[in-house]
Structures are given as structure tokens and as C-alpha cells.
Scaffold this active site. Structure first.
Site, PDB file in Angstrom:
ATOM      1  CG  ASP A  73       3.748  11.589   4.453  1.00  0.00           C
ATOM      2  OD1 ASP A  73       3.824  10.365   4.255  1.00  0.00           O
ATOM      3  OD2 ASP A  73       2.757  12.272   4.098  1.00  0.00           O
TER       4      ASP A  73
ATOM      5  CG  ASP B 293       3.111   5.536   3.278  1.00  0.00           C
ATOM      6  OD1 ASP B 293       2.078   6.181   3.515  1.00  0.00           O
ATOM      7  OD2 ASP B 293       3.128   4.311   3.155  1.00  0.00           O
TER       8      ASP B 293
END
Length: 289
Positions: free
Chosen positions: A209, A211
Site C-alpha cells: 500500500d 501508507d
């Protein structure tokens, strides 16, 4: 000396298929039980050991992982080279979900973990200026490329305590002011302990991802992470399976001195050392003690 590759598998990587003569082994250590039994076997004639960092079924949080027991158990089995595989968030647009990063630096923001095998009665200070082994990292990079993985050579890993993900303010600080590239919860104190145990250590961070800093992605969503994790885990198995051929069965001295990290590190005079602590250090520091 014979090469033995130890793989510490992170989130999503709890099993490793393809080992010849595979067997799960229980290992007792003076630091308690490791995260799980350790799967040992061989690939291409090279000995390997696989340890699921969170335990099968993911029973350990990042803070409760028994890092000292894990590193001691691998060393006790004869492991010479440790490959850490872990999930991470990315602070860089170009390090996209699904990519791998061969980490070469850390910023340690953890605070609730035992970070050393040494202490009162046997004090030691090892250098972690360069906390990963360049030789081992280069092998991981080559193996990842051969597996068709988009992989980045070099990156700074921000190790946070967790288990919560970052606030937006923290994410921006780590990315914009500190210059970190990825963020995770498990490579510290693991890398420091591997150095104390004189083990070569490489960190392969699998991006799941962006973040919380990324304006188009919003907050971190566990369902999104798990979906990416499953794909990453399969790629990681393929990468790891290529390492024995690259590292070879014969283990030569590390050109970067990882296997001699304790040479001048122990400060306590021999006659002042605590016998009980010295006994606990039999696997990790037996060569020097």
C-alpha cells in the site's frame, strides 16, 4: 562451511513449498520459544530453514514476535544467511503496491521490544552503520529480477511499533522530512539481533500500500493489503527458491564482515562476565566467548 539459508516469512508467508526432505522442527532457546516450529529441508542441494515470523495462523503481533528466540533458533540450527521477507507500506510513488524493495537502511522507531542479546554482565556494542549484507541483498535483487518481479535496489525502512498504522502527520514526516522509502513493523530489532548473532541479513520488503500520505489512496485498508499480500507471497516463494543456486552450497567468509561482527564488540572483561548470561549466549556468540 556449508551455506544454510534462513527465511523469516512475514505477513502472508506462513508456509514454503518445494523443500526436499522437509520437516517441521521444534527448537528450544534460552530466550523462550520462537514464533513457531521451523521448516527445514534442502533446495538444489543447499540447506534451508523457514520460520513464519508471526506463526502459522498469524498469532503474533509485531510487538509480541519473540525476535531474540527467532534469531537464536536459526543460528542454533546452523543458518548462515537470513532473508527477511515482510510486508510494508510505501512512501514513494515509484515503489508501487506489488513491488519489492531490497532495504539497505533503517530508522528504528520501535520502543516495546528487547533489542539485544547482551546486557548487564556481558556488554557488547556492534556496528549497524550498514545493517544489511550487500552480498546477500544483491542475490535477492538478482533472484527477484529473474522471477519477473519489479524490484528496487536500496531503500530506507521506517520501523514503527504498531500495531496501528501511521497517522497522516506521521506518514508525511517520515516521507518528506526523514526521507524514508517504506514503512513496516517487524524488521527491528530483527536486523540488529542478526548482526549480534554474526548472521548475514537481507531485508526484502513487499509493498502492499501507499501508507496514508498518498492523496489518491486515502487511509490504509487491511482488505486491500491482504489482497496484495497474497500475490506478493507467491512471488516471494519464487524469489526464495532461486537463492540457493545464486548463493551456492559452500559458505565463504562474508566480504563485509557480518560473520565477524563481534570481533571487537564485547566490552566486559572475561573475569567480570555473568556466567548465566554467557551460557545463554552459547549459540549467538559462542564463537567469540
Amino acid at each position: 562451511m556449508e551455506t544454510m539459508i534462513g527465511v523469516i516469512g512475514g505477513s502472508g508467508l506462513y508456509e514454503f513449498e518445494g523443500l526436499e526432505d522437509a520437516a517441521w522442527q521444534s527448537v528450544d532457546t534460552p530466550w523462550g520459544a520462537p514464533s513457531d516450529e521451523i521448516l527445514t529441508g534442502r533446495v538444489g542441494g543447499v540447506a534451508m530453514a523457514f520460520l513464519p515470523r508471526h506463526g502459522r495462523g498469524h498469532v503474533h503481533s509485531p510487538s509480541s514476535v519473540p525476535y531474540r528466540a527467532n534469531v537464536d533458533a536459526l543460528k542454533r540450527l546452523g543458518v548462515t544467511d537470513v532473508i527477511s521477507v515482510s510486508a510494508c507500506g510505501s512512501f514513494r510513488e515509484e515503489m508501487a503496491p506489488g513491488d519489492f524493495v531490497i532495504v539497505d537502511q533503517f530508522v528504528d522507531r520501535t520502543f516495546a521490544r528487547e533489542k539485544s542479546f547482551f546486557g548487564p554482565g556481558c556488554v557488547a556494542h556492534v556496528s549497524v552503520a550498514h545493517p544489511t549484507c550487500p552480498r546477500l541483498g544483491a542475490a535477492c535483487f538478482e533472484a527477484a529480477q529473474a522471477q519477473g518481479i519489479t524490484v528496487h535496489q536500496g531503500g530506507t525502512y521506517l520501523a514503527m511499533e504498531g500495531p496501528q498504522f501511521s497517522t497522516l502527520a506521521e506518514s508525511r514526516i517520515y516521507r518528506e522530512q526523514w526521507g524514508c522509502d517504506v514503512i513496516g513493523m517487524t524488521n527491528m530489532p530483527e536486523a540488529k539481533l542478526a548482526r549480534e548473532a554474526e548472521l548475514c541479513y537481507a531485508s526484502v520488503a513487499m509493498v502492499t500500500d501507499y501508507d496514508s500520505w498518498h492523496p489518491d489512496h486515502g487511509e490504509v485498508d487491511v482488505t486491500q493489503i491482504i489482497e496484495t499480500l497474497m500475490g506478493n507471497a507467491e512471488k516471494a516463494r519464487g524469489m526464495v527458491a532461486r537463492l540457493p543456486a545464486l548463493l551456492g552450497a559452500e559458505r565463504l567468509p562474508c566480504p563485509h564482515g557480518c560473520d565477524r561482527a563481534l570481533e571487537y564488540a564485547i566490552m566486559t572483561a572475561p573475569e567480570k562476565r555473568d556466567p548465566a548470561l554467557v551460557a545463554r549466549l552459547d549459540a549467538v556468540a559462542g564463537r567469540i566467548l
